[in-house]
Design a protein around this motif. Structure first.
Motif, PDB file in Angstrom:
ATOM      1  N   LEU A  96       0.830  -1.205   0.000  1.00 14.26           N
ATOM      2  CA  LEU A  96       0.000   0.000   0.000  1.00 14.26           C
ATOM      3  C   LEU A  96       0.865   1.257   0.000  1.00 14.26           C
ATOM      4  N   LEU A  97       1.938   1.225   0.788  1.00 15.49           N
ATOM      5  CA  LEU A  97       2.805   2.395   0.877  1.00 15.49           C
ATOM      6  C   LEU A  97       3.484   2.697  -0.464  1.00 15.49           C
ATOM      7  N   LEU A  98       3.790   1.651  -1.216  1.00 15.36           N
ATOM      8  CA  LEU A  98       4.483   1.827  -2.487  1.00 15.36           C
ATOM      9  C   LEU A  98       3.544   2.220  -3.630  1.00 15.36           C
ATOM     10  N   PHE A  99       2.374   1.594  -3.677  1.00 14.84           N
ATOM     11  CA  PHE A  99       1.573   1.709  -4.894  1.00 14.84           C
ATOM     12  C   PHE A  99       0.215   2.384  -4.708  1.00 14.84           C
ATOM     13  N   ALA A 100      -0.274   2.533  -3.486  1.00 16.28           N
ATOM     14  CA  ALA A 100      -1.569   3.199  -3.265  1.00 16.28           C
ATOM     15  C   ALA A 100      -1.344   4.691  -3.076  1.00 16.28           C
ATOM     16  N   ARG A 101      -2.362   5.466  -3.380  1.00 18.14           N
ATOM     17  CA  ARG A 101      -2.262   6.915  -3.272  1.00 18.14           C
ATOM     18  C   ARG A 101      -3.524   7.479  -2.628  1.00 18.14           C
ATOM     19  N   PRO A 104      -7.383   8.074   1.999  1.00 13.72           N
ATOM     20  CA  PRO A 104      -8.039   6.811   2.388  1.00 13.72           C
ATOM     21  C   PRO A 104      -7.110   5.604   2.280  1.00 13.72           C
ATOM     22  N   ALA A 105      -6.295   5.559   1.234  1.00 17.67           N
ATOM     23  CA  ALA A 105      -5.363   4.439   1.075  1.00 17.67           C
ATOM     24  C   ALA A 105      -4.330   4.416   2.193  1.00 17.67           C
ATOM     25  N   MET A 106      -3.844   5.594   2.580  1.00 19.21           N
ATOM     26  CA  MET A 106      -2.861   5.654   3.661  1.00 19.21           C
ATOM     27  C   MET A 106      -3.503   5.342   5.014  1.00 19.21           C
ATOM     28  N   GLN A 107      -4.776   5.646   5.161  1.00 15.01           N
ATOM     29  CA  GLN A 107      -5.493   5.231   6.364  1.00 15.01           C
ATOM     30  C   GLN A 107      -5.612   3.706   6.415  1.00 15.01           C
ATOM     31  N   GLY A 108      -5.829   3.081   5.249  1.00 12.11           N
ATOM     32  CA  GLY A 108      -5.824   1.617   5.190  1.00 12.11           C
ATOM     33  C   GLY A 108      -4.472   1.050   5.545  1.00 12.11           C
ATOM     34  N   LEU A 109      -3.417   1.729   5.095  1.00 15.81           N
ATOM     35  CA  LEU A 109      -2.057   1.327   5.472  1.00 15.81           C
ATOM     36  C   LEU A 109      -1.884   1.367   6.982  1.00 15.81           C
ATOM     37  N   GLU A 110      -2.327   2.443   7.625  1.00 19.44           N
ATOM     38  CA  GLU A 110      -2.182   2.577   9.073  1.00 19.44           C
ATOM     39  C   GLU A 110      -2.980   1.503   9.818  1.00 19.44           C
ATOM     40  N   PHE A 111      -4.137   1.107   9.265  1.00 19.24           N
ATOM     41  CA  PHE A 111      -4.904   0.023   9.881  1.00 19.24           C
ATOM     42  C   PHE A 111      -4.112  -1.278   9.827  1.00 19.24           C
ATOM     43  N   CYS A 112      -3.509  -1.565   8.682  1.00 18.12           N
ATOM     44  CA  CYS A 112      -2.700  -2.782   8.557  1.00 18.12           C
ATOM     45  C   CYS A 112      -1.502  -2.739   9.501  1.00 18.12           C
ATOM     46  N   TYR A 113      -0.912  -1.550   9.663  1.00 18.85           N
ATOM     47  CA  TYR A 113       0.229  -1.443  10.558  1.00 18.85           C
ATOM     48  C   TYR A 113      -0.210  -1.580  12.017  1.00 18.85           C
ATOM     49  N   GLY A 114      -1.452  -1.192  12.312  1.00 13.95           N
ATOM     50  CA  GLY A 114      -2.001  -1.466  13.639  1.00 13.95           C
ATOM     51  C   GLY A 114      -2.073  -2.952  13.903  1.00 13.95           C
ATOM     52  N   MET A 115      -2.394  -3.733  12.873  1.00 16.85           N
ATOM     53  CA  MET A 115      -2.373  -5.193  12.993  1.00 16.85           C
ATOM     54  C   MET A 115      -0.965  -5.692  13.257  1.00 16.85           C
ATOM     55  N   VAL A 116       0.013  -5.089  12.605  1.00 20.68           N
ATOM     56  CA  VAL A 116       1.408  -5.473  12.798  1.00 20.68           C
ATOM     57  C   VAL A 116       1.824  -5.300  14.252  1.00 20.68           C
ATOM     58  N   THR A 117       1.564  -4.126  14.814  1.00 22.30           N
ATOM     59  CA  THR A 117       2.005  -3.855  16.187  1.00 22.30           C
ATOM     60  C   THR A 117       1.194  -4.649  17.212  1.00 22.30           C
ATOM     61  N   ALA A 118      -0.086  -4.894  16.936  1.00 21.73           N
ATOM     62  CA  ALA A 118      -0.907  -5.664  17.880  1.00 21.73           C
ATOM     63  C   ALA A 118      -0.461  -7.117  17.951  1.00 21.73           C
ATOM     64  N   THR A 119       0.081  -7.634  16.861  1.00 18.72           N
ATOM     65  CA  THR A 119       0.486  -9.038  16.826  1.00 18.72           C
ATOM     66  C   THR A 119       1.922  -9.257  17.297  1.00 18.72           C
ATOM     67  N   GLU A 120       2.603  -8.194  17.745  1.00 18.30           N
ATOM     68  CA  GLU A 120       3.964  -8.354  18.265  1.00 18.30           C
ATOM     69  C   GLU A 120       4.010  -9.276  19.480  1.00 18.30           C
ATOM     70  N   VAL A 121       2.888  -9.375  20.198  1.00 20.43           N
ATOM     71  CA  VAL A 121       2.850 -10.236  21.374  1.00 20.43           C
ATOM     72  C   VAL A 121       3.182 -11.675  21.006  1.00 20.43           C
ATOM     73  N   ALA A 122       2.822 -12.100  19.800  1.00 22.89           N
ATOM     74  CA  ALA A 122       3.111 -13.470  19.364  1.00 22.89           C
ATOM     75  C   ALA A 122       4.611 -13.693  19.225  1.00 22.89           C
ATOM     76  N   TYR A 123       5.317 -12.692  18.683  1.00 18.69           N
ATOM     77  CA  TYR A 123       6.759 -12.828  18.499  1.00 18.69           C
ATOM     78  C   TYR A 123       7.464 -13.009  19.841  1.00 18.69           C
ATOM     79  N   TYR A 124       7.078 -12.218  20.847  1.00 21.05           N
ATOM     80  CA  TYR A 124       7.760 -12.274  22.137  1.00 21.05           C
ATOM     81  C   TYR A 124       7.262 -13.401  23.038  1.00 21.05           C
ATOM     82  N   SER A 125       6.178 -14.087  22.667  1.00 20.02           N
ATOM     83  CA  SER A 125       5.648 -15.187  23.471  1.00 20.02           C
ATOM     84  C   SER A 125       5.961 -16.551  22.874  1.00 20.02           C
ATOM     85  N   TYR A 126       6.130 -16.615  21.564  1.00 21.56           N
ATOM     86  CA  TYR A 126       6.295 -17.889  20.864  1.00 21.56           C
ATOM     87  C   TYR A 126       7.426 -18.731  21.436  1.00 21.56           C
ATOM     88  N   ILE A 127       8.573 -18.108  21.646  1.00 20.93           N
ATOM     89  CA  ILE A 127       9.773 -18.862  21.984  1.00 20.93           C
ATOM     90  C   ILE A 127       9.632 -19.614  23.302  1.00 20.93           C
TER      91      ILE A 127
END
Length: 469
Positions: A96-101, A104-127
């Motif tokens: 989205l950051l590369l090809f969307a303009r 609204p598209a950048m708001q969609g990008l921020e929503f996806c990045y919210g998913m990225v940061t919310a799922t960080e708990v899995a990275y630090y718990s998995y091990i």
């Protein structure tokens, strides 16, 4: 015996190596320090007001909305699927950051990045679900340090490419997309855990991360509460043997456990600072590039955002490391340290806000980030010192949620165009005042603690004198 030892050794090396590779490449994003210049540049042509008041707030809202469901789902599905989801969210975000303009598209990008940061708990718990408790300290240091290494390497690489090779921000984002794609491939081959901390625990009833030594308190911070907690999660009642599949019972035990964790007054104060300061820190980090762009537009001159981020991360790592070598009675002087360094943070933010020189802004940011990293390390240690792995994850998840709720309120009032929609200079004035209030709260608290202790000592000494007479 030797063969078993080798198998156990190999058993923790393989998943740890894969997770470290994943952590390195997800953080090896050289475009990250140049996000605001990229959005306001010719590729997207957004205004600073659109970026500040309409685009960036979406990340905060989506992060808050997704965090709690993901926290529960992560344990239920045993981490790996959520790590894969995070890797996929990274890829979608950078496409989205590369090809969307457009906004609204950048708001969609921020929503996806919210998913990225919310799922960080899995990275630090998995091990913790795939290695033995004997390796917890080592794998934790590996997984956490590799993220700092990845971020530092990315920041330095981005700065070198921009300053020396004059590479455009678009191609920095291409490199970032390739990096997160490699991370996604690594997530696909991670071993699937057979257990988790809450829903899929070992049948022995012992919580992961809890050894025989853990039952002996090493600090008075949670001594009263941890004794009472042992029956709530580590030793479930016989009728709750089906807890792995009974979602409601697990949630009930989590709520009961959380209540007992917060029954310690000192834990409450450390958690209060943790939530308040993290909310302010996230706001500053999220909008600092907008301030830098306001003070020194990137389109007019060479900027050093990548170098500053690399140095600040390095200084933050050093300050965090120094905590392990400082001998201080944190129970007595911890609140005072929180107050002093919160005041330093407030001063750094005021310096950034009132300065018209980009180098002064950079210096203020270095001081601010280093101070926060130092304090969050102290707070993390004080909160986690006597908690089992379940309570560690539960309490930090709750503190993160509280910090995010505060950050959302701050965003709605201060940043969002539907609220006050303040300009970036006024915003940082608010953030500096916010940390000044935090410093005032903990100065008052530390004064109370020290005065109470002195009074108790005075009374005790008088009693000894009377007994002697």
């Amino acid at each position: 015996m030797g063969l078993c030892s080798k198998q156990a050794h190999a058993g923790w090396i393989y998943p740890t190596t894969l997770l470290c590779i994943y952590g390195f490449f997800t953080n090896m994003r050289p475009s990250e320090p140049f996000l605001t210049p990229y959005l306001t540049g010719p590729e997207h042509n957004l205004t600073l007001e659109q970026v500040t008041n309409s685009v960036f707030p979406v990340w905060t809202y989506s992060y808050l909305a997704i965090l709690f469901p993901v926290f529960v789902l992560t344990d239920y599905v045993r981490y790996k699927p959520v790590i894969i989801l995070q890797g996929l969210s990274y890829i979608i975000s950078w496409i989205l950051l590369l090809f969307a303009r457009g906004v609204p598209a950048m708001q969609g990008l921020e929503f996806c990045y919210g998913m990225v940061t919310a799922t960080e708990v899995a990275y630090y718990s998995y091990i913790y679900s795939v290695v033995d408790t004997d390796h917890y300290q080592r794998v934790t240091s590996y997984c956490r340090s590799i993220t700092l290494v990845g971020f530092t390497v990315a920041s330095v690489l981005g700065q070198l490419l921009v300053s020396l090779a004059r590479v455009s921000y678009f191609y920095l984002n291409v490199i970032s997309l390739v990096s997160v794609s490699v991370a996604f491939l690594c997530s696909m081959v991670l071993p699937m855990p057979k257990q988790s901390m809450f829903f899929h625990r070992k049948e022995t009833g012992d919580a992961p991360g809890r050894t025989s030594e853990d039952s002996t308190p090493t600090s008075n911070i949670t001594e009263a509460t941890c004794t009472e907690q042992q029956s709530s999660m580590t030793d479930p009642d016989p009728e709750n043997k089906d807890i792995e599949t009974n979602f409601c019972k697990v949630l009930w035990l989590l709520c009961k456990d959380l209540k007992e964790c917060y029954s310690s007054s000192q834990l409450i104060y450390w958690s209060l600072w943790w939530a308040l300061a993290t909310a302010g820190y996230n706001q500053v980090v999220n909008y600092v590039q907008v301030l830098w762009e306001h003070v020194e537009p990137a389109q007019n001159s060479t900027i050093y955002n990548g170098g500053v981020e690399a140095v600040s991360t390095f200084l933050g790592a050093l300050s965090s490391l120094s905590v392990g070598y400082v001998k201080v009675n944190w129970e007595l002087s911890g609140e005072l340290a929180l107050a002093i360094f919160s005041a330093v943070n407030a001063g750094a933010l005021f310096l950034m806000d009132y300065s018209t020189n980009i180098w002064m802004c950079y210096a203020g940011y270095l001081v601010f980030k280093s101070s926060y990293m130092l304090l969050i390390t102290i707070a993390t240690f004080q909160i986690a010192v006597n908690l089992t792995m379940e309570r560690y994850a539960l309490m930090f998840g709750m503190n993160t949620f509280a910090a995010l709720a505060l950050q959302t309120i701050m965003t709605i009032i201060v940043v969002d165009s539907r609220g006050l929609g303040l300009d970036i200079i006024t915003q940082f004035l608010v953030y500096g005042s916010y940390f000044a209030v935090i410093a005032g709260i903990f100065f008052a608290r530390s004064l109370y603690v020290i005065t109470t202790l002195l009074c108790k000592r005075t009374v005790k000494n008088e009693a000894k004198v009377e007994t002697h007479l």
